[in-house]
Design a protein around this motif. Structure first.
Motif, PDB file in Angstrom:
ATOM      1  N   SER A 105     103.814  16.736 -34.111  1.00 10.48           N
ATOM      2  CA  SER A 105     103.732  15.340 -33.244  1.00 10.48           C
ATOM      3  C   SER A 105     104.585  15.891 -31.817  1.00 10.48           C
ATOM      4  CB  SER A 105     104.885  14.534 -34.119  1.00 10.48           C
ATOM      5  OG  SER A 105     105.993  15.116 -34.370  1.00 10.48           O
ATOM      6  N   GLY A 106     104.705  17.106 -31.673  1.00 12.33           N
ATOM      7  CA  GLY A 106     105.021  17.200 -30.559  1.00 12.33           C
ATOM      8  C   GLY A 106     106.719  16.973 -30.514  1.00 12.33           C
ATOM      9  N   ASN A 107     107.389  17.780 -29.928  1.00 10.62           N
ATOM     10  CA  ASN A 107     108.854  17.699 -29.763  1.00 10.62           C
ATOM     11  C   ASN A 107     109.451  18.016 -28.444  1.00 10.62           C
ATOM     12  OD1 ASN A 107     108.033  20.278 -31.175  1.00 10.62           O
ATOM     13  ND2 ASN A 107     109.967  20.745 -31.070  1.00 10.62           N
ATOM     14  N   GLU A 108     110.683  17.544 -28.360  1.00 17.86           N
ATOM     15  CA  GLU A 108     111.297  17.813 -27.184  1.00 17.86           C
ATOM     16  C   GLU A 108     112.853  18.218 -27.129  1.00 17.86           C
ATOM     17  OE1 GLU A 108     110.300  14.571 -23.967  1.00 17.86           O
ATOM     18  OE2 GLU A 108     112.307  14.779 -23.349  1.00 17.86           O
ATOM     19  N   ASP A 109     113.270  19.034 -26.345  1.00 14.85           N
ATOM     20  CA  ASP A 109     114.593  19.544 -26.385  1.00 14.85           C
ATOM     21  C   ASP A 109     115.219  19.720 -25.064  1.00 14.85           C
ATOM     22  OD1 ASP A 109     116.446  22.367 -27.773  1.00 14.85           O
ATOM     23  OD2 ASP A 109     117.119  20.624 -26.824  1.00 14.85           O
ATOM     24  N   GLY A 110     115.730  18.578 -24.315  1.00 15.51           N
ATOM     25  CA  GLY A 110     116.297  18.587 -22.874  1.00 15.51           C
ATOM     26  C   GLY A 110     114.906  18.745 -22.034  1.00 15.51           C
TER      27      GLY A 110
ATOM     28  N   PHE B 144     112.734  21.087 -22.194  1.00 17.78           N
ATOM     29  CA  PHE B 144     111.595  21.622 -22.903  1.00 17.78           C
ATOM     30  C   PHE B 144     110.864  20.872 -23.867  1.00 17.78           C
ATOM     31  CE2 PHE B 144     113.099  26.006 -21.595  1.00 17.78           C
ATOM     32  CZ  PHE B 144     114.318  25.832 -21.222  1.00 17.78           C
ATOM     33  N   THR B 145     109.465  20.888 -23.640  1.00 13.50           N
ATOM     34  CA  THR B 145     108.663  20.106 -24.422  1.00 13.50           C
ATOM     35  C   THR B 145     107.700  20.985 -25.177  1.00 13.50           C
ATOM     36  OG1 THR B 145     108.956  18.121 -23.183  1.00 13.50           O
ATOM     37  CG2 THR B 145     107.078  18.229 -24.852  1.00 13.50           C
ATOM     38  N   ALA B 146     107.442  21.037 -26.241  1.00 13.25           N
ATOM     39  CA  ALA B 146     106.275  21.766 -27.139  1.00 13.25           C
ATOM     40  C   ALA B 146     105.603  20.812 -27.733  1.00 13.25           C
ATOM     41  CB  ALA B 146     107.281  22.583 -28.116  1.00 13.25           C
ATOM     42  N   GLN B 147     104.229  21.419 -27.732  1.00 13.61           N
ATOM     43  CA  GLN B 147     102.951  20.550 -28.311  1.00 13.61           C
ATOM     44  C   GLN B 147     102.237  21.424 -29.146  1.00 13.61           C
ATOM     45  OE1 GLN B 147     102.172  17.351 -27.771  1.00 13.61           O
ATOM     46  NE2 GLN B 147     103.614  16.753 -26.095  1.00 13.61           N
ATOM     47  N   LEU B 148     101.657  21.149 -30.093  1.00 16.67           N
ATOM     48  CA  LEU B 148     100.810  21.622 -31.321  1.00 16.67           C
ATOM     49  C   LEU B 148      99.410  20.882 -31.213  1.00 16.67           C
ATOM     50  CD1 LEU B 148      99.975  23.734 -33.415  1.00 16.67           C
ATOM     51  CD2 LEU B 148     101.200  22.265 -34.802  1.00 16.67           C
ATOM     52  N   ASN B 149      98.397  21.557 -31.163  1.00 14.29           N
ATOM     53  CA  ASN B 149      97.226  20.969 -31.278  1.00 14.29           C
ATOM     54  C   ASN B 149      96.442  21.861 -32.239  1.00 14.29           C
ATOM     55  OD1 ASN B 149      94.108  20.619 -31.103  1.00 14.29           O
ATOM     56  ND2 ASN B 149      94.557  19.588 -28.909  1.00 14.29           N
ATOM     57  N   ARG B 150      96.299  21.311 -33.493  1.00 14.59           N
ATOM     58  CA  ARG B 150      95.936  22.256 -34.643  1.00 14.59           C
ATOM     59  C   ARG B 150      94.221  22.042 -34.729  1.00 14.59           C
ATOM     60  NH1 ARG B 150      98.888  23.275 -39.148  1.00 14.59           N
ATOM     61  NH2 ARG B 150     101.139  22.244 -39.004  1.00 14.59           N
ATOM     62  N   ALA B 151      93.820  21.210 -33.956  1.00 11.01           N
ATOM     63  CA  ALA B 151      92.132  21.452 -33.911  1.00 11.01           C
ATOM     64  C   ALA B 151      91.772  22.586 -33.013  1.00 11.01           C
ATOM     65  CB  ALA B 151      91.509  19.779 -33.497  1.00 11.01           C
ATOM     66  N   SER B 152      92.537  22.677 -31.976  1.00  6.97           N
ATOM     67  CA  SER B 152      92.261  23.768 -31.220  1.00  6.97           C
ATOM     68  C   SER B 152      92.952  25.160 -31.236  1.00  6.97           C
ATOM     69  CB  SER B 152      92.326  23.078 -29.394  1.00  6.97           C
ATOM     70  OG  SER B 152      91.433  22.074 -29.301  1.00  6.97           O
ATOM     71  N   GLN B 153      93.952  24.846 -32.137  1.00  6.85           N
ATOM     72  CA  GLN B 153      94.755  26.079 -32.600  1.00  6.85           C
ATOM     73  C   GLN B 153      95.224  26.652 -31.106  1.00  6.85           C
ATOM     74  OE1 GLN B 153      91.718  27.330 -36.028  1.00  6.85           O
ATOM     75  NE2 GLN B 153      92.716  29.053 -34.812  1.00  6.85           N
ATOM     76  N   TYR B 154      96.083  25.692 -30.745  1.00  7.93           N
ATOM     77  CA  TYR B 154      96.760  25.714 -29.387  1.00  7.93           C
ATOM     78  C   TYR B 154      98.090  25.102 -29.382  1.00  7.93           C
ATOM     79  CZ  TYR B 154      97.024  24.369 -24.463  1.00  7.93           C
ATOM     80  OH  TYR B 154      97.125  23.998 -23.028  1.00  7.93           O
ATOM     81  N   ILE B 155      99.128  25.854 -28.779  1.00  4.53           N
ATOM     82  CA  ILE B 155     100.418  25.673 -28.668  1.00  4.53           C
ATOM     83  C   ILE B 155     100.797  25.594 -27.163  1.00  4.53           C
ATOM     84  CG2 ILE B 155     102.892  26.136 -29.324  1.00  4.53           C
ATOM     85  CD1 ILE B 155     101.332  27.960 -31.498  1.00  4.53           C
ATOM     86  N   SER B 156     101.571  24.540 -26.614  1.00  5.51           N
ATOM     87  CA  SER B 156     102.038  24.799 -25.341  1.00  5.51           C
ATOM     88  C   SER B 156     103.519  24.669 -25.401  1.00  5.51           C
ATOM     89  CB  SER B 156     101.202  23.825 -24.427  1.00  5.51           C
ATOM     90  OG  SER B 156     101.633  22.535 -25.019  1.00  5.51           O
ATOM     91  N   LEU B 157     104.072  25.021 -24.249  1.00  7.66           N
ATOM     92  CA  LEU B 157     105.688  24.883 -23.822  1.00  7.66           C
ATOM     93  C   LEU B 157     105.660  24.393 -22.551  1.00  7.66           C
ATOM     94  CD1 LEU B 157     108.705  25.194 -24.652  1.00  7.66           C
ATOM     95  CD2 LEU B 157     108.296  27.330 -23.660  1.00  7.66           C
ATOM     96  N   LEU B 158     106.295  23.253 -22.252  1.00  8.30           N
ATOM     97  CA  LEU B 158     106.570  22.865 -20.893  1.00  8.30           C
ATOM     98  C   LEU B 158     107.962  22.989 -20.369  1.00  8.30           C
ATOM     99  CD1 LEU B 158     105.064  21.121 -18.504  1.00  8.30           C
ATOM    100  CD2 LEU B 158     105.995  19.212 -19.515  1.00  8.30           C
ATOM    101  N   ILE B 159     108.465  23.466 -19.336  1.00  7.96           N
ATOM    102  CA  ILE B 159     109.571  23.427 -18.893  1.00  7.96           C
ATOM    103  C   ILE B 159     109.706  22.527 -17.609  1.00  7.96           C
ATOM    104  CG2 ILE B 159     111.503  24.962 -18.173  1.00  7.96           C
ATOM    105  CD1 ILE B 159     110.124  27.272 -19.567  1.00  7.96           C
TER     106      ILE B 159
END
Lengths: 111, 113
Positions: A53-58, A60-75
């Motif tokens: 579902s995506g998650n945030e920590d201050g 930092f935000t992380a996202q997961l896209n299982r269909a595309s097998q892709y992970i991201s990190l936003l600072i």
């Protein structure tokens, strides 16, 4: 194809900038996902888990896209202290399997 | 100290010598992992234990490498007849369960000359 692929960088950004890292993984059966941070000549440290579902920590935000097998990190609002290598990490598949680490993306935040 | 401890921090050895590293995991963690990391690479999995049972070994772990975890507490990693290609940071990590991230020790930096 490598199990976990990341752009090695380096990403050189000014303080206060927003920066995003991407990572792709090859095994569709992977179940758990993480971002680790590693400072120069230090051990990796868990930054955050990544949930579907995506998650945030201050800032930092992380996202997961299982269909595309892709992970991201936003600072957001980058700090000088964010300078480090960011490792994308996945489990190989479900069950008792060890974590697989990417080579990492190097970030330098400059004043 | 409640973290993962590794000893020694640094080891310089001559090619052909045997070396042994020790790892003390977080006491409540039943899983213990060994990884190896070289410059510019991410950590590469070597082997792992659940309690005292060694459940998986990587193909990277040649016959010269052996790991033990007697009584499910600390672990040792031995490298026999070291080669220059063994020079790396050897990282130990522990976790309480498969779904949790790992806590790493500070590593043992091995240099084979």
């Amino acid at each position: 194809r490598k199990e976990v692929e990341q752009d090695p960088g380096p990403f050189n950004v000014p303080e206060g900038a927003t920066v995003a890292f991407n990572c792709t993984y090859s095994n569709s059966a992977s179940q758990s996902f993480f971002w680790y941070r590693q400072d120069c000549r230090k051990e990796p440290k868990l930054l955050m888990s990544v949930y579907s579902s995506g998650n945030e920590d201050g800032r930092f935000t992380a996202q997961l896209n299982r269909a595309s097998q892709y992970i991201s990190l936003l600072i957001r609002d980058s700090k000088l202290s964010d300078s480090a290598t960011y490792l994308c990490v996945v489990t190989r598949n479900s069950g008792n399997t060890p974590l697989v680490f990417g080579k990492g993306t190097r970030l330098s935040v400059i004043a | 100290d409640t973290g993962v401890s590794q000893d020694p921090r640094h080891k310089i050895t001559k090619r052909g010598q045997n070396v042994t590293f020790r790892c003390d995991p977080i006491s409540e963690h039943n899983r213990l992992y060994w990884y190896r990391q070289t410059l510019g690479q991410g950590p590469e999995f070597l082997t792992y234990f659940q309690n005292e049972a060694q459940l998986e070994k990587s193909r990277l772990l040649s016959d010269r490498f052996s790991a033990e975890r007697p009584k499910g507490s600390f672990s040792t990693l031995e490298i026999q007849r070291t080669e220059q290609g063994d020079s790396a940071m050897y990282l130990c990590a522990s976790s309480p369960d498969r779904d949790y991230g790992y806590t790493f020790g500070s590593g043992t930096r091995l240099t084979v000359v």
